[in-house]
Design an enzyme around this catalytic site. Structure first.
Site, PDB file in Angstrom:
ATOM      1  N   CYS A   1      12.070 -29.167  33.449  1.00 18.27           N
ATOM      2  CA  CYS A   1      12.696 -30.184  34.310  1.00 18.27           C
ATOM      3  C   CYS A   1      12.219 -30.109  35.760  1.00 18.27           C
ATOM      4  CB  CYS A   1      14.217 -30.054  34.252  1.00 18.27           C
ATOM      5  SG  CYS A   1      14.824 -28.532  34.985  1.00 18.27           S
ATOM      6  N   CYS A  33      10.921 -24.780  36.832  1.00 16.45           N
ATOM      7  CA  CYS A  33      11.109 -24.860  35.387  1.00 16.45           C
ATOM      8  C   CYS A  33      10.051 -25.794  34.794  1.00 16.45           C
ATOM      9  CB  CYS A  33      12.510 -25.380  35.093  1.00 16.45           C
ATOM     10  SG  CYS A  33      12.756 -25.789  33.353  1.00 16.45           S
ATOM     11  N   ARG A  42     -11.023 -11.841 -11.357  1.00 19.20           N
ATOM     12  CA  ARG A  42     -11.010 -10.426 -11.714  1.00 19.20           C
ATOM     13  C   ARG A  42     -10.002 -10.115 -12.817  1.00 19.20           C
ATOM     14  NH1 ARG A  42      -9.990  -5.284  -7.754  1.00 19.20           N
ATOM     15  NH2 ARG A  42      -7.954  -6.216  -7.433  1.00 19.20           N
ATOM     16  N   LYS A  79     -20.487   1.679   0.968  1.00 16.03           N
ATOM     17  CA  LYS A  79     -21.016   1.975  -0.375  1.00 16.03           C
ATOM     18  C   LYS A  79     -22.247   2.841  -0.214  1.00 16.03           C
ATOM     19  CE  LYS A  79     -19.865  -2.699  -1.887  1.00 16.03           C
ATOM     20  NZ  LYS A  79     -20.399  -4.047  -2.118  1.00 16.03           N
ATOM     21  N   LYS A 104     -14.975  -6.212   4.651  1.00 20.16           N
ATOM     22  CA  LYS A 104     -14.157  -6.465   3.460  1.00 20.16           C
ATOM     23  C   LYS A 104     -13.382  -7.757   3.722  1.00 20.16           C
ATOM     24  CE  LYS A 104     -10.858  -4.230   0.367  1.00 20.16           C
ATOM     25  NZ  LYS A 104      -9.802  -5.231   0.384  1.00 20.16           N
ATOM     26  N   ASP A 146       0.836  -1.212   0.000  1.00 20.20           N
ATOM     27  CA  ASP A 146       0.000   0.000   0.000  1.00 20.20           C
ATOM     28  C   ASP A 146       0.864   1.252   0.000  1.00 20.20           C
ATOM     29  OD1 ASP A 146      -2.325  -1.406  -0.057  1.00 20.20           O
ATOM     30  OD2 ASP A 146      -2.747  -1.255   2.079  1.00 20.20           O
TER      31      ASP A 146
HETATM   32  S1  IVH Z   1     -17.341  -4.055  -3.927  1.00 16.96           S
HETATM   33  C1  IVH Z   1     -16.319  -1.577  -7.656  1.00 16.96           C
HETATM   34  N1  IVH Z   1     -17.761  -5.162  -1.655  1.00 16.96           N
HETATM   35  O1  IVH Z   1     -12.271  -5.616  -2.229  1.00 16.96           O
HETATM   36  C2  IVH Z   1     -16.289  -2.139  -6.307  1.00 16.96           C
HETATM   37  N2  IVH Z   1     -15.622  -5.458  -2.657  1.00 16.96           N
HETATM   38  O2  IVH Z   1     -10.306  -3.492  -3.523  1.00 16.96           O
HETATM   39  C3  IVH Z   1     -16.293  -3.580  -6.306  1.00 16.96           C
HETATM   40  N3  IVH Z   1     -14.096  -6.889  -1.375  1.00 16.96           N
HETATM   41  O3  IVH Z   1     -11.822  -6.635  -5.532  1.00 16.96           O
HETATM   42  C4  IVH Z   1     -16.015  -4.212  -5.049  1.00 16.96           C
HETATM   43  N4  IVH Z   1     -15.476  -7.322   0.255  1.00 16.96           N
HETATM   44  O4  IVH Z   1     -12.154  -8.414  -3.773  1.00 16.96           O
HETATM   45  C5  IVH Z   1     -16.870  -4.962  -2.634  1.00 16.96           C
HETATM   46  N5  IVH Z   1     -18.287  -6.126   0.351  1.00 16.96           N
HETATM   47  C6  IVH Z   1     -17.419  -5.930  -0.616  1.00 16.96           C
HETATM   48  C7  IVH Z   1     -16.124  -6.500  -0.588  1.00 16.96           C
HETATM   49  C8  IVH Z   1     -15.243  -6.224  -1.630  1.00 16.96           C
HETATM   50  C9  IVH Z   1     -14.271  -7.546  -0.226  1.00 16.96           C
HETATM   51  C10 IVH Z   1     -12.845  -6.891  -2.167  1.00 16.96           C
HETATM   52  C11 IVH Z   1     -13.017  -7.319  -3.600  1.00 16.96           C
HETATM   53  C12 IVH Z   1     -12.515  -6.195  -4.414  1.00 16.96           C
HETATM   54  C13 IVH Z   1     -11.628  -5.480  -3.452  1.00 16.96           C
HETATM   55  C14 IVH Z   1     -11.529  -4.021  -3.819  1.00 16.96           C
END
Ligand code: IVH
Length: 670
Positions: A404, A401, A138, A283, A117, A38
């Site tokens: 032993c 110990c 992917r 989201k 995630k 990262d």
């Molecule tokens: S949505 C356009 N929802 O995170 C967005 N991704 O860095 C599409 N991931 O490739 C992803 N949990 O492998 C989404 N609840 C979740 C997720 C998730 C894990 C992973 C997925 C994705 C990566 C993005």
């Protein structure tokens, strides 16, 4: 910095990122931690931000993942499978919202679908007429690899949909992952569950995939024919109705404060979840807003991944084990619920010593924060006493110990006038089983006899089989018995025999070090060896017990003399040294004060080929050179092997130190 230097530096980083992408996405065998990855990506984006002329279509802003492997058929996703931007702090979240409001040109109340995630690998499932027709990885986001048969081995993935109201054509996307418990069976092959899932899923033969229990959780869609969904949360509900697994921790939250609170709580309990979660995904719930916001070239504007800390984690102490070391030191180690810290599974944390446990009042069952930063051993930062069971008891450090049963003591340091923090077993000769095993491990270690193919596991194994009980037993091994053991064959036994034979020619310095006398490390062994010049002199001193003679040596003091006296007051130790002196060919290695490397300082980084670090070091010393352990102005040469530490190379370059390869070092010696 000049423009061409900036470009050179940028290209170097970009190439590095490309190589790490290949290792991560294609080979499932990354060699750097997620946090380092990262950071590299962040550095590249920072450079692009600062120097606009660097922007190009290979930027991590434009490229997702790694091109699909040639071993699989390719599939063009109907809707690209993009990545997510990362947030690490409250500020990052505020900026994320700010950008949304700017884009929409107004401040509105947002609802977020909050989803764990899962740290696995994403897959896209295409259903036509309620039948799974394609399962795809992917890949680079635009084109994936067809892995339908492999995905079909996953029980969570419906092969046919048996409910009404299912779209005629739909791409359902989610995460393939392995549970922590199942990963434990594969932990010798893969560094973490994500790599294990990725490696398993991308096997050429689906029967191989089938052997490992993989799971699938669905969380989004790609293409949908006649999409009528209005909210992400509504889609998640339907996924469940259709027979897909969705995450039970998914929820709707509506402001940053709530997001931060939930993130904190989740991070504190994630060790309790049976799979790896490396953050939360937020989201925007309203799909109409998602549509308006759209995507940048690599990620949606309507979602962000709020990652967990990459160098610390909250977990729980399952047990406190007391390990006994070579010098009898009792070291407490916390066995914790395994947690993934920046891509590394951590199951143990050192508790240092009895005093540290007391000071922090660490108890069995405690919820703790552990840190794993750089190469430092994972350790406890703090105990969350609010989560402590009210019946928990203060940890009682054993008086005896655990190996032993002998008494343990804390030594009184006459210089500091304090008791040592470390408790030790008083039976520190070969009377204590654990100490004996650790002494033999030390005897064969790199800086000591350096016996190739004779690792710590072999010591444990041979000890349990009564093949070795003292160091000298190594030179009288029953090879007929070994050849019949699991994991051994003619070739490996011959190799072992050869390396044991080779190790018999040993320098006096290495020999003194190998005996394992407390306070007599590599440097002190060298000083004593230079002073004695041969093994007979050493044996004479042991016999006459006049260790005081060493006080003449600059660098050897009372502590070392007392330690030598104490060590050789034990007859077993004396007998071992005498016996070994008869088996081994011990020679003092005279320091060559006129070698070609005189006054030159060297340091190594990366793996050398065909030669160990210890051997290379001794080669340099034989030629009057010196080796250093850190990059500083006194260094003359940094010798790089395979996979050198970039930081060290950069540091050396910036100090004007010559960076040379192993071959170039050999040329210097010639
Ligand atoms: S949505 C356009 N929802 O995170 C967005 N991704 O860095 C599409 N991931 O490739 C992803 N949990 O492998 C989404 N609840 C979740 C997720 C998730 C894990 C992973 C997925 C994705 C990566 C993005």
């Amino acid at each position: 910095m000049k423009k061409d230097e900036i470009i050179k530096n940028y290209n170097y980083k970009l190439k590095e990122l490309f190589n790490h992408n290949k290792l991560y996405y294609d080979k499932s065998k990354p060699i750097i931690s997620d946090s380092k990855y990262d950071k590299l990506k962040y550095d590249i984006l920072e450079l692009e931000n600062k120097y606009k002329f660097l922007k190009n279509n290979k930027s991590p802003d434009k490229v997702v993942g790694y091109k699909p492997s040639r071993s699989f058929e390719k599939y063009k996703h109907k809707v690209p499978m993009l990545s997510l931007s990362n947030a690490f702090s409250k500020n990052d979240l505020i900026n994320f919202e700010k950008k949304i409001f700017n884009y929409l040109n107004k401040n509105i109340k947002l609802n977020y679908s909050v989803e764990p995630k899962i740290d696995g690998i994403s897959a896209s499932l295409t259903y036509k007429n309620k039948k799974l027709v394609y399962g795809v990885s992917r890949g680079d986001g635009l084109t994936g690899e067809v892995i339908t048969e492999n995905l079909k081995t996953i029980k969570d993935i419906p092969k046919k949909i048996n409910v009404p109201n299912f779209p005629n054509e739909i791409e359902i996307r989610g995460e393939v992952f392995i549970k922590k418990g199942d990963f434990l069976k594969l932990k010798n092959e893969f560094a973490n569950p994500r790599n294990a899932a990725s490696g398993t899923l991308r096997q050429k033969d689906p029967n191989e995939t089938k052997k490992i229990p993989l799971n699938f959780v669905a969380y989004t869609f790609g293409f949908i024919q006649n999409n009528t969904f209005k909210f992400q949360s509504e889609f998640l509900k339907d996924l469940k109705k259709w027979g897909f697994k969705t995450n039970k921790h998914n929820k709707i939250l509506s402001n940053i404060k709530q997001l931060i609170n939930f993130h904190k709580k989740f991070e504190e309990t994630r060790f309790d979840i049976d799979y790896d979660v490396d953050g939360l995904v937020y989201k925007i719930d309203d799909l109409n807003l998602q549509n308006r916001l759209g995507f940048t070239s690599s990620a949606p504007r309507w979602a962000i991944a709020h990652k967990f800390s990459a160098d610390s984690a909250i977990t729980k102490i399952k047990n406190i084990e007391i390990q006994v070391g070579r010098t009898g030191a009792l070291t407490p180690v916390a066995k914790v619920e395994p947690v993934n810290i920046g891509g590394v599974i951590v199951a143990n944390a050192t508790l240092h010593n009895e005093d540290e446990i007391k000071r922090k009042d660490i108890r069995l069952g405690d919820v703790i924060k552990i840190e794993r930063a750089g190469d430092v051993i994972p350790h406890v930062i703090e105990v969350d006493k609010t989560k402590r069971d009210k019946n928990s008891k203060i940890f009682k450090f054993p008086d005896n110990c655990p190996s032993c049963g002998s008494k343990t003591i804390k030594e009184f340091n006459t210089t500091t006038k304090k008791y040592d923090a470390v408790r030790r077993c008083i039976n520190d000769g070969y009377g204590c089983e654990r100490i004996s095993i650790e002494k033999i491990k030390h005897f064969i270690s790199k800086e000591a006899l350096n016996i190739d193919g004779f690792g710590k596991k072999v010591v444990e194994n041979f000890w349990n089989l009564n093949l070795i009980k003292k160091p000298q037993d190594i030179f009288a091994l029953d090879y007929k018995k070994i050849i019949s053991l699991d994991g051994w064959g003619e070739l490996s036994v011959n190799n072992l025999k050869n390396s044991i034979e080779k190790s018999k020619n040993v320098s006096l310095q290495r020999f003194i070090y190998s005996i394992g006398i407390r306070h007599i490390g590599v440097e002190n062994s060298k000083l004593i060896s230079d002073n004695l010049e041969n093994i007979s002199n050493f044996l004479k001193i042991i016999k006459n017990r006049n260790f005081k003679k060493f006080l003449n040596i600059d660098g050897i003091g009372e502590t070392q003399i007392n330690s030598l006296k104490y060590f050789f007051s034990n007859q077993t130790n004396v007998d071992i040294v005498v016996e070994l002196s008869l088996i081994l060919n011990i020679k003092h290695q005279k320091l060559n004060k006129s070698g070609v490397l005189i006054n030159k300082n060297f340091m190594f980084t990366g793996k050398l080929s065909g030669i160990s670090r210890a051997e290379a070091k001794s080669l340099i010393e034989k030629n009057s050179g010196t080796t250093l352990s850190s990059v500083n102005r006194n260094l003359d040469y940094l010798v790089i092997g395979e996979k050198p530490t970039k930081r060290k190379v950069d540091q050396a370059k910036s100090l004007g130190i010559k960076v040379i390869t192993q071959d170039e070092l050999i040329k210097l010696l010639n």
